[in-house]
Design a protein around this motif. Structure first.
Motif, PDB file in Angstrom:
ATOM      1  N   ARG A 227       0.827  -1.210   0.000  1.00 58.57           N
ATOM      2  CA  ARG A 227       0.000   0.000   0.000  1.00 58.57           C
ATOM      3  C   ARG A 227       0.861   1.260   0.000  1.00 58.57           C
ATOM      4  O   ARG A 227       0.566   2.238  -0.687  1.00 58.57           O
ATOM      5  N   THR A 228       1.952   1.226   0.771  1.00 58.61           N
ATOM      6  CA  THR A 228       2.866   2.381   0.806  1.00 58.61           C
ATOM      7  C   THR A 228       3.501   2.603  -0.566  1.00 58.61           C
ATOM      8  O   THR A 228       3.580   3.731  -1.059  1.00 58.61           O
ATOM      9  N   LEU A 229       3.938   1.523  -1.179  1.00 59.37           N
ATOM     10  CA  LEU A 229       4.585   1.627  -2.494  1.00 59.37           C
ATOM     11  C   LEU A 229       3.607   2.146  -3.551  1.00 59.37           C
ATOM     12  O   LEU A 229       3.952   3.001  -4.373  1.00 59.37           O
ATOM     13  N   GLU A 230       2.372   1.646  -3.531  1.00 63.70           N
ATOM     14  CA  GLU A 230       1.370   2.112  -4.489  1.00 63.70           C
ATOM     15  C   GLU A 230       1.010   3.578  -4.252  1.00 63.70           C
ATOM     16  O   GLU A 230       0.829   4.344  -5.201  1.00 63.70           O
ATOM     17  N   ILE A 237       0.237  -2.388  -8.178  1.00 66.88           N
ATOM     18  CA  ILE A 237       1.140  -3.545  -8.135  1.00 66.88           C
ATOM     19  C   ILE A 237       0.288  -4.806  -8.028  1.00 66.88           C
ATOM     20  O   ILE A 237      -0.435  -4.985  -7.054  1.00 66.88           O
ATOM     21  N   ILE A 238       0.364  -5.632  -9.067  1.00 63.37           N
ATOM     22  CA  ILE A 238      -0.469  -6.830  -9.143  1.00 63.37           C
ATOM     23  C   ILE A 238       0.396  -8.043  -8.816  1.00 63.37           C
ATOM     24  O   ILE A 238       1.332  -8.379  -9.546  1.00 63.37           O
ATOM     25  N   ILE A 239       0.064  -8.680  -7.703  1.00 62.70           N
ATOM     26  CA  ILE A 239       0.776  -9.903  -7.290  1.00 62.70           C
ATOM     27  C   ILE A 239      -0.225 -11.038  -7.372  1.00 62.70           C
ATOM     28  O   ILE A 239      -1.159 -11.130  -6.566  1.00 62.70           O
ATOM     29  N   ASP A 240      -0.076 -11.884  -8.383  1.00 59.47           N
ATOM     30  CA  ASP A 240      -1.018 -12.987  -8.584  1.00 59.47           C
ATOM     31  C   ASP A 240      -0.252 -14.308  -8.643  1.00 59.47           C
ATOM     32  O   ASP A 240       0.840 -14.432  -8.089  1.00 59.47           O
ATOM     33  N   ASP A 241      -0.835 -15.246  -9.349  1.00 62.22           N
ATOM     34  CA  ASP A 241      -0.229 -16.585  -9.416  1.00 62.22           C
ATOM     35  C   ASP A 241       0.857 -16.698 -10.472  1.00 62.22           C
ATOM     36  O   ASP A 241       1.379 -17.792 -10.718  1.00 62.22           O
ATOM     37  N   SER A 242       1.188 -15.572 -11.146  1.00 61.11           N
ATOM     38  CA  SER A 242       2.240 -15.635 -12.160  1.00 61.11           C
ATOM     39  C   SER A 242       3.557 -16.020 -11.507  1.00 61.11           C
ATOM     40  O   SER A 242       3.988 -15.390 -10.534  1.00 61.11           O
ATOM     41  N   PRO A 243       4.199 -17.055 -12.004  1.00 58.14           N
ATOM     42  CA  PRO A 243       5.433 -17.518 -11.344  1.00 58.14           C
ATOM     43  C   PRO A 243       6.592 -16.540 -11.535  1.00 58.14           C
ATOM     44  O   PRO A 243       6.854 -16.077 -12.643  1.00 58.14           O
ATOM     45  N   ASP A 244       7.235 -16.196 -10.422  1.00 58.88           N
ATOM     46  CA  ASP A 244       8.461 -15.382 -10.445  1.00 58.88           C
ATOM     47  C   ASP A 244       8.257 -14.058 -11.184  1.00 58.88           C
ATOM     48  O   ASP A 244       9.141 -13.588 -11.899  1.00 58.88           O
ATOM     49  N   ALA A 259       8.568   2.910  -9.949  1.00 59.30           N
ATOM     50  CA  ALA A 259       8.155   1.751  -9.158  1.00 59.30           C
ATOM     51  C   ALA A 259       9.058   0.549  -9.419  1.00 59.30           C
ATOM     52  O   ALA A 259       9.443  -0.172  -8.483  1.00 59.30           O
ATOM     53  N   ARG A 260       9.422   0.313 -10.682  1.00 58.73           N
ATOM     54  CA  ARG A 260      10.268  -0.843 -11.020  1.00 58.73           C
ATOM     55  C   ARG A 260      11.647  -0.723 -10.386  1.00 58.73           C
ATOM     56  O   ARG A 260      12.156  -1.672  -9.773  1.00 58.73           O
TER      57      ARG A 260
END
Length: 513
Positions: A227-230, A237-244, A259-260
């Protein structure tokens, strides 16, 4: 002898000794004084002789200098006298020539007067004979001279009008062919001499991670880190099931890059908490701003553009992180600058001004604020604010016809902008929409009577229409091309321009058996 006598004798001896000593000292001082006076007189005499010698030498030197000056003055006077004599001789020669010419002129005038009298006499005889001939012709033709002249003038007018129309048509056709040829030549040479890469910008960035544990550290306790970063970067920032992989989503490429880079620094450092995130994001923003300025400076230096305001240089650097229809804005502006310089050189204009205007033409797309103005007007106002030349400001503001063009640099920038943006592959376009547009283009042409086949070629930049020779005449073919161009312009949306070529062909076939 008693004591008194002894004292008297002693005192007398002392007094006599003093007198003798005084006399001796006085004589010695007199001799010394005489010697000093003698030496002083000798030195004075020597000084006097030296001064006299110096005075004589100075006098001789001054005399020599004076004689030298006098000699130089005499030389100058002699030279001046020689020049005056030469001028006098030249003037005398010119006077003699003028007198000779005057005599010749008088003789010529007399000859001309005689010839003029002869000419006048012959002219009078000719006029008399001409009048006699006119009287005879009028008697034979039953027409007056004025009527015959009027008929002749009318006949000549008609003949001249016909010839003028034919020549005018030939001239117009030749000019059209020549103009098209020259324009194509300049544009093709400009494109061939300019090569640049085309990059497609997306609205997402992918951040690769080494293992899945880092995802949890980035999320943090109850999601406080993410939340702080966004909140600090304005990026989702989307953190899902995508590997690595972590997806950074946002329409602002600068924010995505901040952000990157911030994520990269945090993951590399290992310390991920809100305070550290704030510190890293602040440092990354400063780093990106410095990179923007360095990019602008490097681009202007590579293009040979100097004396540009630092704010304009910063805006040029910001274009690196912007895209227009999928085409990187900085690459597009560099290409337009090179195209404009090349085309201006081909046309005999100032290539430096054209290059400068081409580079700055889209700076209105990267403002620090977002006012409700067209980007061309916004860019023009920025250029005016930072003291760019009027022709460059006009080229920026007029490249989308927002204002009137007042110099030859403006249409060059507009054309080069169209060349860069409309070139196939320069800008991203959905394949289905692209194919649909080509089909619609061909179908529009098929609605005209007499059209046999249609072909959309050159990535939709040209439409070739084949008509039946027995159904459509040459004049009708020109009309079909004109009407079709107007219809496409009114009904379709497309980048750049589309060339319509109507082909009418007649083939005569026979066989020898």
């Amino acid at each position: 002898m008693d004591i008194i006598t002894i004292l008297i004798i002693s005192v007398s001896g002392i007094i006599i000794g003093g007198l003798i000593t005084s006399t001796i000292l006085r004589k010695a001082m007199d001799r010394k004084r005489d010697m000093i006076l003698k030496e002083a007189l000798e030195k004075a005499e020597m000084i006097k002789k030296d001064k006299i010698l110096q005075a004589k030498e100075k006098f001789l030197q001054l005399k020599s200098e004076h004689e030298k000056l006098v000699h130089e003055k005499n030389d100058e006077i002699q030279k001046s006298e020689n020049r005056l004599k030469q001028k006098e001789v030249g003037l005398n020669q010119k006077v003699d020539e003028l007198q000779k010419k005057q005599k010749e002129t008088v003789a010529i005038k007399q000859t001309l007067q005689t010839q003029l009298e002869l000419v006048n006499k012959k002219q009078a005889d000719l006029e008399k004979a001409h009048k006699v001939q006119i009287d005879k012709l009028e008697t034979i033709a039953n027409l007056s001279a004025a009527e015959a002249k009027s008929q002749l003038v009318e006949s000549l007018k008609e003949e001249a009008r016909s010839e003028a129309l034919v020549q005018m048509k030939d001239i117009i056709d030749e000019a059209r062919i020549t103009a098209n040829t020259e324009a194509k030549k300049i544009v093709i040479e400009t494109i061939q001499r300019t090569a640049s890469e085309h990059a497609i910008e997306n609205t997402v960035s992918v951040f690769n991670i080494e293992n899945e544990e880092i995802k949890g550290r980035i999320i943090g306790r109850e999601g406080r880190n993410i939340r702080t970063l966004e909140a600090l970067t304005g990026i989702e920032i989307i953190i899902d099931d995508s590997p690595d992989a972590i997806i950074l989503s946002g329409f602002d490429p600068i924010r995505r890059e901040i952000a990157r880079l911030s994520l990269h620094k945090l993951v590399t450092d290992g310390r991920i908490h809100p305070a550290r995130i704030e510190e890293v994001v602040a440092k990354t923003k400063k780093q990106i701003e410095q990179e923007i300025i360095e990019t602008g400076k490097r681009i202007t230096l590579d293009l040979g553009i100097h004396n540009m305001h630092h704010e304009l240089v910063r805006l040029i650097g910001k274009m690196k992180y912007r895209s227009s229809y999928g085409q990187n804005l900085l690459h597009h502006s560099i290409e337009v600058a090179k195209l404009s310089a090349t085309m201006a050189a081909e046309l005999g204009l100032n290539p430096k001004k054209a290059k400068r205007a081409g580079l700055l033409h889209d700076i209105g797309k990267v403002p620090d604020t977002e006012p409700e103005l067209p980007h061309a007007i916004l860019g023009m106002k920025a250029a005016e604010k930072f003291k760019e030349k009027p022709e460059i400001c006009n080229a920026i503001g007029a490249h989308h016809d927002e204002i009137e063009m007042d110099n030859l640099i403006s249409p060059i920038v507009q054309v080069c902008d169209a060349i860069s943006g409309a070139r196939p592959g320069a800008r991203r376009e959905v394949v289905d929409a692209y194919i649909e547009r080509l089909k619609h283009l061909e179908e529009l042409a098929l609605t005209y009577p007499g059209v046999v086949k249609t072909y959309a070629i050159q990535a939709g930049r040209e439409l070739r229409v084949i008509v039946g020779a027995e159904k459509v005449t040459d004049a009708e073919a020109n009309q079909v091309a004109f009407d079709l161009s107007r219809k496409i312009q009114n009904e379709m949306t497309y980048p750049g321009q589309i060339k319509i070529t109507v082909i009418r062909e007649t083939r005569a076939i026979s066989y020898a058996k």
